[in-house]
Design an enzyme around this catalytic site. Sequence first.
Site, PDB file in Angstrom:
ATOM      1  N   ILE A   7      32.108  -0.544  -9.378  1.00  0.00           N
ATOM      2  CA  ILE A   7      33.497  -0.194  -9.690  1.00  0.00           C
ATOM      3  C   ILE A   7      33.682  -0.170 -11.200  1.00  0.00           C
ATOM      4  O   ILE A   7      33.471  -1.176 -11.885  1.00  0.00           O
ATOM      5  CB  ILE A   7      34.487  -1.191  -9.050  1.00  0.00           C
ATOM      6  CG1 ILE A   7      34.186  -1.369  -7.554  1.00  0.00           C
ATOM      7  CG2 ILE A   7      35.919  -0.708  -9.258  1.00  0.00           C
ATOM      8  CD1 ILE A   7      34.138  -0.102  -6.755  1.00  0.00           C
ATOM      9  N   LYS A   8      34.084   0.980 -11.694  1.00  0.00           N
ATOM     10  CA  LYS A   8      34.263   1.164 -13.134  1.00  0.00           C
ATOM     11  C   LYS A   8      35.721   0.903 -13.481  1.00  0.00           C
ATOM     12  O   LYS A   8      36.627   1.549 -12.940  1.00  0.00           O
ATOM     13  CB  LYS A   8      33.848   2.588 -13.517  1.00  0.00           C
ATOM     14  CG  LYS A   8      33.525   2.797 -14.979  1.00  0.00           C
ATOM     15  CD  LYS A   8      32.925   4.188 -15.156  1.00  0.00           C
ATOM     16  CE  LYS A   8      32.584   4.486 -16.598  1.00  0.00           C
ATOM     17  NZ  LYS A   8      32.145   5.880 -16.758  1.00  0.00           N
ATOM     18  N   LEU A   9      35.936  -0.051 -14.387  1.00  0.00           N
ATOM     19  CA  LEU A   9      37.283  -0.523 -14.724  1.00  0.00           C
ATOM     20  C   LEU A   9      37.513  -0.422 -16.228  1.00  0.00           C
ATOM     21  O   LEU A   9      36.580  -0.604 -17.015  1.00  0.00           O
ATOM     22  CB  LEU A   9      37.440  -1.989 -14.295  1.00  0.00           C
ATOM     23  CG  LEU A   9      37.243  -2.276 -12.800  1.00  0.00           C
ATOM     24  CD1 LEU A   9      36.996  -3.758 -12.569  1.00  0.00           C
ATOM     25  CD2 LEU A   9      38.462  -1.806 -12.015  1.00  0.00           C
TER      26      LEU A   9
END
Length: 214
Positions: A82-84
């Site tokens: 998950i890219k945040l």
Amino acid sequence: MRFLIDTANVEEIREIHEWGVLAGVTTNPSLVAKEGRDFVETLKEILDIVDGPISAEVISTDAKGMIEEGEKLAALSKNIVIKLPMTAEGLKATKYFAKRKIRTNVTLVFSANQALLAARAGASFVSPFLGRLDDIGQDGMQLIEDIAEIFSVHGIDTEIIAASVRHPVHVTEAARRGSHFATIPAKVFKQLIAHPLTDSGLEKFLADWASMQK
């Protein structure tokens, strides 16, 4: 240092994957929008090609929205990361996912302090942006070196992904200064493999061989 490809174009991924050098893929909303395809369907296709970390970015700006989006993306595969964004809300979401052993990639990192905050929140990866720092006259390579040193001194396991890679020198220097990964556009991959002396050497070998056959 390992190689990731920075694209949402499935054909580019397939082409570079055939070289045998890809460890994974990174995507972002801009890259996905450029392809004009459904995001989830694109991710599923990428997952079928590459067996490695696939960074999929959320578009929400609040932690609650990031968590909701991230959980849906993580359900696709254990390979989804998950890219945040590197914001206070992004750190909250990073902490949430870390507790659930879901990997995260904190992106839009432009300082060592940001990288350290992301690592302490539980990020699996941090993505410092080289080209964008170059654009404003700052030294992206020094940032890679600083982050690598800080993580080493403090025994931090978070891995560094050199991002916003514009040319082969970025790749060489990121490797030299301690980045674990570089995420690279297909165009730059092709620049990495090319060298005029390789081309001329191959031409000479072939010409010499052809002359022997006469």
